[in-house]
Write a protein that holds these residues in place. Structure first.
Motif, short mmCIF file in Angstrom:
data_model
loop_
_atom_site.label_atom_id
_atom_site.label_comp_id
_atom_site.label_asym_id
_atom_site.label_seq_id
_atom_site.Cartn_x
_atom_site.Cartn_y
_atom_site.Cartn_z
N LEU A 280 0.83 -1.20 0.00
CA LEU A 280 0.00 0.00 0.00
C LEU A 280 0.87 1.25 0.00
O LEU A 280 0.50 2.27 -0.61
N CYS A 281 2.02 1.18 0.66
CA CYS A 281 2.95 2.32 0.63
C CYS A 281 3.56 2.50 -0.76
O CYS A 281 3.78 3.62 -1.22
N ALA A 282 3.82 1.38 -1.44
CA ALA A 282 4.30 1.45 -2.81
C ALA A 282 3.24 2.07 -3.72
O ALA A 282 3.55 2.89 -4.60
N LEU A 283 1.98 1.70 -3.51
CA LEU A 283 0.89 2.28 -4.29
C LEU A 283 0.78 3.78 -4.03
O LEU A 283 0.60 4.57 -4.96
N GLU A 284 0.87 4.17 -2.77
CA GLU A 284 0.79 5.59 -2.44
C GLU A 284 1.92 6.38 -3.11
O GLU A 284 1.70 7.49 -3.60
N ALA A 285 3.12 5.79 -3.16
CA ALA A 285 4.23 6.45 -3.84
C ALA A 285 3.91 6.64 -5.32
O ALA A 285 4.19 7.70 -5.91
N ALA A 286 3.31 5.63 -5.93
CA ALA A 286 2.94 5.72 -7.35
C ALA A 286 1.86 6.78 -7.56
O ALA A 286 1.91 7.56 -8.53
N LEU A 287 0.87 6.82 -6.67
CA LEU A 287 -0.20 7.82 -6.80
C LEU A 287 0.33 9.23 -6.60
O LEU A 287 -0.16 10.18 -7.22
N THR B 185 11.84 -0.70 -3.78
CA THR B 185 11.00 -1.33 -2.77
C THR B 185 10.81 -0.33 -1.62
O THR B 185 11.76 0.33 -1.20
N CYS B 186 9.58 -0.23 -1.13
CA CYS B 186 9.19 0.85 -0.23
C CYS B 186 8.92 0.35 1.18
O CYS B 186 8.37 -0.74 1.36
N VAL B 187 9.28 1.17 2.17
CA VAL B 187 9.00 0.87 3.57
C VAL B 187 7.90 1.80 4.06
O VAL B 187 7.55 2.79 3.43
N LYS B 188 7.35 1.50 5.24
CA LYS B 188 6.21 2.25 5.75
C LYS B 188 6.55 3.70 6.06
O LYS B 188 5.66 4.55 6.06
N ALA B 189 7.82 3.99 6.34
CA ALA B 189 8.21 5.36 6.65
C ALA B 189 8.10 6.28 5.44
O ALA B 189 8.15 7.51 5.60
N LEU B 190 7.91 5.72 4.25
CA LEU B 190 7.87 6.54 3.04
C LEU B 190 6.64 7.44 3.00
O LEU B 190 6.72 8.59 2.57
N ASN B 191 5.48 6.93 3.46
CA ASN B 191 4.26 7.71 3.34
C ASN B 191 3.14 7.07 4.16
O ASN B 191 3.35 6.04 4.81
N THR B 192 1.97 7.69 4.07
CA THR B 192 0.76 7.12 4.66
C THR B 192 -0.23 6.88 3.54
O THR B 192 -0.64 7.82 2.86
N PRO B 193 -0.61 5.62 3.29
CA PRO B 193 -1.52 5.34 2.19
C PRO B 193 -2.84 6.09 2.32
O PRO B 193 -3.38 6.25 3.42
N ARG B 194 -3.36 6.54 1.19
CA ARG B 194 -4.63 7.27 1.17
C ARG B 194 -5.81 6.29 1.20
O ARG B 194 -5.66 5.09 1.01
N TYR B 195 -7.00 6.85 1.41
CA TYR B 195 -8.21 6.05 1.41
C TYR B 195 -8.82 6.01 0.00
O TYR B 195 -8.49 6.81 -0.86
N MET B 196 -9.73 5.09 -0.20
CA MET B 196 -10.52 5.09 -1.42
C MET B 196 -11.42 6.33 -1.44
O MET B 196 -11.84 6.79 -0.38
#
Length: 266
Positions: A39-46, A178-189
């Protein structure tokens, strides 16, 4: 420009683990969640989509039930979703999984400014091997354990977390991170995303779709082609119930040491 995000549906750690006779997990009988690091990887992409207009493609290998997870990611903002699914892929370990995902990424296509993003590791295996193996099989530069990410043209600058500090590394696109949790906070739908995520079908890649790729060899995919052998799998026994100590901190510490002395631990 594309950001291809590799995601995995994993067993919910709050549930009970079910194991098949061959030592692999019986995923169909366990509740599942999206792997947290993914989910953190997805947030980075978004975020790259918001900043630079990247097209976000989520890619997963698993049963058809994983399509629900991919639709949730479309509801979060992903543009396209690809599910790699086929009986021939069942039971794959990290080596075989990376073969299959690398072939799928090659099928999608990589261009000069593209980035492949993965979570640091999956909570069901904790190996952190699939992302780096995909990079090796595609000949991509890679940076693992990314906790900060900046992009300037085709140059990616990352802060890489280590146990005793960090490194700042640069790579040229296309590359894999490859991403760790410290990278961001995943957004909601979003509400609009939820209403629209079912409008377009999810692309499914089966064995026949990928069979022409050199990486898709029956001897190196699926359970038969996985060099990792599971000796034994089991659910750990439940631990003894804990005990809460009442009273002030001083009284609790005094009581705790009395318990330790009685057990000859101090």
């Amino acid at each position: 420009m594309k950001a291809i995000v590799c995601v995995k549906q994993v067993p919910d750690t709050a549930g009970k683990v079910a194991v098949k006779p061959d030592g692999t997990m019986d995923r169909s009988s366990m509740p599942t969640i999206t792997n947290p690091d993914d989910l953190c990887a997805l947030e980075a992409a978004l975020t790259l989509k918001d900043q630079f207009g990247y097209r976000v493609i989520v890619l997963s290998m698993g049963p058809f039930s994983a399509a629900g997870m991919l639709r949730e990611m479309k509801a979060m903002g992903a543009d396209d979703a690809v599910l790699v699914s086929g009986r021939e892929f069942g039971g794959s370990d990290t080596f075989a999984t990376s073969q299959i995902l690398a072939a799928a990424i090659r099928q999608i296509g990589l261009e000069d400014r593209d980035i492949v993003l993965c979570g640091r590791q999956a909570i069901d295996g904790d190996t952190a091997q699939v992302g780096p193996q995909i990079a090796e099989k595609l000949g991509l530069p890679q940076i693992t354990y990314v906790s900060e990410l900046k992009i300037d043209g085709s140059t990616v600058t990352c802060k890489r977390e280590l146990e005793d500090g960090y490194m700042v590394l640069q790579a040229q696109t296309p590359c894999l991170l490859t991403c760790v949790k410290a990278l961001n906070t995943p957004r909601y739908m979003t509400v609009r995303g939820i209403l629209e995520c079912d409008r377009e079908p999810i692309t499914v890649m089966d064995y026949a779709c990928l069979a022409g790729d050199p990486l898709i060899d029956p001897s190196t995919i699926g359970l038969k082609g996985s060099p990792t052998n599971v000796f034994r799998s089991f659910s750990p026994p439940a631990g003894a119930p804990g005990r809460m100590l009442d009273g002030s901190p001083r009284d609790a510490v005094t009581e705790l040491f009395a318990i330790f002395r009685a057990k000859h631990l101090v």
